[in-house]
Design a protein around this motif. Structure first.
Motif, PDB file in Angstrom:
ATOM      1  N   ILE A  54       0.867  -1.178   0.000  1.00 45.61           N
ATOM      2  CA  ILE A  54       0.000   0.000   0.000  1.00 45.61           C
ATOM      3  C   ILE A  54       0.899   1.221   0.000  1.00 45.61           C
ATOM      4  CG2 ILE A  54      -1.709   1.330   1.296  1.00 45.61           C
ATOM      5  CD1 ILE A  54      -2.855  -1.286   2.317  1.00 45.61           C
ATOM      6  N   HIS A  55       0.755   2.034  -1.040  1.00 45.93           N
ATOM      7  CA  HIS A  55       1.582   3.235  -1.160  1.00 45.93           C
ATOM      8  C   HIS A  55       1.278   4.218  -0.024  1.00 45.93           C
ATOM      9  CE1 HIS A  55       3.407   2.315  -4.943  1.00 45.93           C
ATOM     10  NE2 HIS A  55       2.290   2.317  -5.616  1.00 45.93           N
ATOM     11  N   PRO A  56       2.192   5.158   0.229  1.00 43.45           N
ATOM     12  CA  PRO A  56       1.939   6.187   1.256  1.00 43.45           C
ATOM     13  C   PRO A  56       0.883   7.175   0.776  1.00 43.45           C
ATOM     14  CG  PRO A  56       4.034   6.583   0.149  1.00 43.45           C
ATOM     15  CD  PRO A  56       3.539   5.270  -0.358  1.00 43.45           C
ATOM     16  N   MET A  57      -0.345   6.971   1.188  1.00 46.35           N
ATOM     17  CA  MET A  57      -1.482   7.789   0.747  1.00 46.35           C
ATOM     18  C   MET A  57      -1.857   8.781   1.842  1.00 46.35           C
ATOM     19  SD  MET A  57      -2.034   6.816  -2.270  1.00 46.35           S
ATOM     20  CE  MET A  57      -3.548   7.735  -2.535  1.00 46.35           C
ATOM     21  N   GLU A  58      -1.608  10.060   1.588  1.00 44.20           N
ATOM     22  CA  GLU A  58      -1.882  11.081   2.597  1.00 44.20           C
ATOM     23  C   GLU A  58      -3.380  11.314   2.768  1.00 44.20           C
ATOM     24  OE1 GLU A  58       0.648  14.635   2.491  1.00 44.20           O
ATOM     25  OE2 GLU A  58       1.832  13.594   0.966  1.00 44.20           O
ATOM     26  N   GLY A 401       2.358  -2.187  -6.096  1.00 41.60           N
ATOM     27  CA  GLY A 401       1.982  -1.075  -5.242  1.00 41.60           C
ATOM     28  C   GLY A 401       0.622  -0.525  -5.617  1.00 41.60           C
ATOM     29  N   TYR A 402      -0.235  -0.338  -4.613  1.00 42.97           N
ATOM     30  CA  TYR A 402      -1.608   0.134  -4.825  1.00 42.97           C
ATOM     31  C   TYR A 402      -1.788   1.410  -4.018  1.00 42.97           C
ATOM     32  CZ  TYR A 402      -6.390  -1.289  -6.270  1.00 42.97           C
ATOM     33  OH  TYR A 402      -7.612  -1.410  -6.878  1.00 42.97           O
ATOM     34  N   GLY A 403      -2.226   2.486  -4.674  1.00 45.96           N
ATOM     35  CA  GLY A 403      -2.360   3.771  -4.019  1.00 45.96           C
ATOM     36  C   GLY A 403      -3.804   4.174  -3.812  1.00 45.96           C
ATOM     37  N   ARG A 404      -4.347   4.976  -4.771  1.00 43.89           N
ATOM     38  CA  ARG A 404      -5.753   5.386  -4.666  1.00 43.89           C
ATOM     39  C   ARG A 404      -6.670   4.194  -4.451  1.00 43.89           C
ATOM     40  NH1 ARG A 404      -5.984   7.958 -10.439  1.00 43.89           N
ATOM     41  NH2 ARG A 404      -4.475   6.286 -10.712  1.00 43.89           N
ATOM     42  N   GLY A 405      -6.338   3.093  -5.119  1.00 44.09           N
ATOM     43  CA  GLY A 405      -7.174   1.906  -5.004  1.00 44.09           C
ATOM     44  C   GLY A 405      -7.316   1.414  -3.584  1.00 44.09           C
ATOM     45  N   ALA A 406      -6.275   1.606  -2.763  1.00 43.38           N
ATOM     46  CA  ALA A 406      -6.332   1.138  -1.381  1.00 43.38           C
ATOM     47  C   ALA A 406      -7.253   2.001  -0.531  1.00 43.38           C
ATOM     48  CB  ALA A 406      -4.930   1.107  -0.780  1.00 43.38           C
ATOM     49  N   LEU A 407      -7.401   3.276  -0.875  1.00 46.18           N
ATOM     50  CA  LEU A 407      -8.356   4.121  -0.152  1.00 46.18           C
ATOM     51  C   LEU A 407      -9.776   3.612  -0.376  1.00 46.18           C
ATOM     52  CD1 LEU A 407      -6.979   7.717  -0.885  1.00 46.18           C
ATOM     53  CD2 LEU A 407      -6.724   6.385   1.216  1.00 46.18           C
ATOM     54  N   ALA A 408     -10.071   3.209  -1.600  1.00 44.73           N
ATOM     55  CA  ALA A 408     -11.402   2.713  -1.926  1.00 44.73           C
ATOM     56  C   ALA A 408     -11.617   1.284  -1.423  1.00 44.73           C
ATOM     57  CB  ALA A 408     -11.604   2.761  -3.446  1.00 44.73           C
TER      58      ALA A 408
END
Length: 477
Positions: A54-58, A401-408
């Motif tokens: 999971i990428h560092p998603m602020e 690596g998953y970024g925005r997708g991990a927020l959802a």
């Protein structure tokens, strides 16, 4: 324009072939997808439990003093339970003037206990769900936001195009070499607090146009931190040396590196608000990873030299990033719909995905002993793990690596491990509500928190509604 209309993986695969995306491939068999993404990865002698990150998603949801807020804790509770074994803890400022917004995380002597608490919560939740944390890696990403700091900018050099896009006056002072040298010690102080909080892995954020990233493109800067690749990497190398000297091998050292800057884009109303590059000189004298004769294309010679330097200085794991969300968001985050007021995609999003895979693949193959994390998967929606499995199987990357997708969809990894596929009703559609929220500053705290209103409606639905209503009221005045 709607791009993602594929009913089957074969349709997407055919479109990729038609567009000439030679680096975009897919594994079709679900069991193989699950098997490949379940592979363990060794990082600095430490075995990471699977190949998902999971990428560092602020979240822009800290308290005003930089302490993790209620929504920060909630986000990491969900990530911890989700199954990914590499959970990259988001950008945490090393001093007050390094924050990109009023609610960015900022670790201090006064709030270090709150970071100990959130890390403990991550480990507790992960162990309760997955049985162990021995194979879990949680790097804290240390940062200074540089040009994008709030409320005062700190710039590494003047690039007229980026100055124009970021409303930076031509006479804005450039940070001096002496100031940069003093800031190195601020990173070491931040690392000491991270160690006190229990973190055993650190990341240096060298991407997205922030200070250390901007230094990488400072070819025309004079002095110790500009010009040659040795000078442009000097800051991070010095910090890495100081960390090793002070903490020995306590930290697994990571870096998120922006490997292709490109140039700033603006919307062209005459072409339906499509994104177009600002006029640029040739040869192009700025930027990192750019072709001097065509800065819309990458040239990775400089990047490979930098990675060689960083690996020698002690980097154990590299997260490959490209573009800058502030001036060319389509490069780093291929999307279906831009955030309000931004430009439309200037290319098919698959070409953006291909760029990510092409760059990361070339770098990983060039440094097979340095595990790397790939980016650019979210636009592929339910087919992201199929592409990730193909990249890992071919040796083009070590981690998905998953970024925005991990927020959802914070439990995406669990579904991949158990089913070999994602749930179409939960995947990110890249309609950019999270970015829009991140850009909203018009409330009493100076920042709205960022998350996924479509798939986390209970929490972020009311937040985006409030943000839009306040905008409407302010516009009516």
């Amino acid at each position: 324009m709607r791009y993602f209309q594929y009913k089957t993986l074969s349709e997407l695969e055919a479109e990729a072939a038609q567009l000439g995306c030679r680096n975009t491939a897919f594994v079709h068999d679900k069991s193989r997808v699950s098997e490949i993404l379940a592979r363990k990865v060794t990082v600095a002698g430490r075995e990471i439990g699977n190949s998902m990150c999971i990428h560092p998603m602020e979240g822009c949801d800290a308290e005003l003093d930089g302490t993790p807020g209620e929504l920060t804790v909630r986000r990491y509770q969900r990530f911890a339970e989700g199954g990914a074994k590499l959970v990259w803890f988001e950008a945490t400022a090393i001093r007050s003037d390094g924050r990109a917004n009023a609610r960015q995380l900022w670790i201090t002597r006064e709030n270090v206990a709150s970071y100990r608490s959130i890390l403990s919560e991550i480990e507790k939740r992960h162990k309760a769900t997955w049985g162990t944390v021995d194979d879990l890696l949680v790097p804290m990403q240390l940062t200074h936001s540089g040009r994008y700091s709030f409320p005062h900018k700190t710039i590494a050099y003047h690039n007229p195009l980026i100055d124009q896009k970021s409303n930076t006056p031509a006479d804005h002072p450039v940070i001096s070499d002496d100031e940069l040298e003093r800031m190195e010690d601020d990173y070491v102080a931040g690392a000491a607090l991270a160690k006190e909080a229990g973190f055993t892995s650190l990341d240096m954020k060298v991407t997205h146009g922030y200070l250390l990233s901007e230094l990488m493109g400072a070819k025309l800067r004079e002095g110790r931190y500009g010009g040659s690749i040795e000078n442009r990497t000097r800051f991070a190398v010095n910090v890495l040396g100081k960390l090793r000297a002070k903490f020995g091998n306590h930290f697994t050292m990571t870096m998120r590196l922006g490997c292709f800057d490109s140039v700033p884009y603006v919307k062209d109303a005459a072409q339906g608000n499509i994104g177009v590059p600002l006029p640029y000189p040739l040869p192009y004298p700025h930027g990192f990873g750019v072709n001097r004769e065509d800065p819309l294309q990458e040239d990775l010679a400089d990047v490979k030299d930098a990675i060689t330097i960083y690996q020698k200085a002690g980097i154990d794991l590299l997260n490959v990033s490209i573009g800058c969300p502030y001036y060319n968001p389509h490069v780093g985050r291929p999307f279906e719909k831009p955030d309000d007021g931004n430009y439309e995609m200037p290319e098919h999003p698959l070409l953006g995905v291909e760029r990510h895979f092409r760059i990361a693949g070339e770098l990983q193959r060039s440094f097979p002993g340095l595990p790397m994390v790939g980016t650019g998967y979210s636009w592929l929606q339910i087919y992201a793990p199929n592409a990730a499995a193909a990249n890992i199987e071919k040796g083009n990357i070590a981690f998905f690596g998953y970024g925005r997708g991990a927020l959802a969809y914070p439990h995406f990894a669990k579904d991949i491990l158990e089913k070999g596929e994602l749930d179409a009703k939960q995947v990110c559609r890249t309609v950019t509500f999270c970015t829009w929220l991140m850009r909203q500053k018009h409330n009493d705290l100076g920042q709205f928190p960022s998350g996924c209103p479509p798939y986390d409606k209970e929490v972020y639905g009311p937040i985006i509604k409030e943000a839009r209503e306040l905008l409407r009221i302010q516009a009516a005045k």
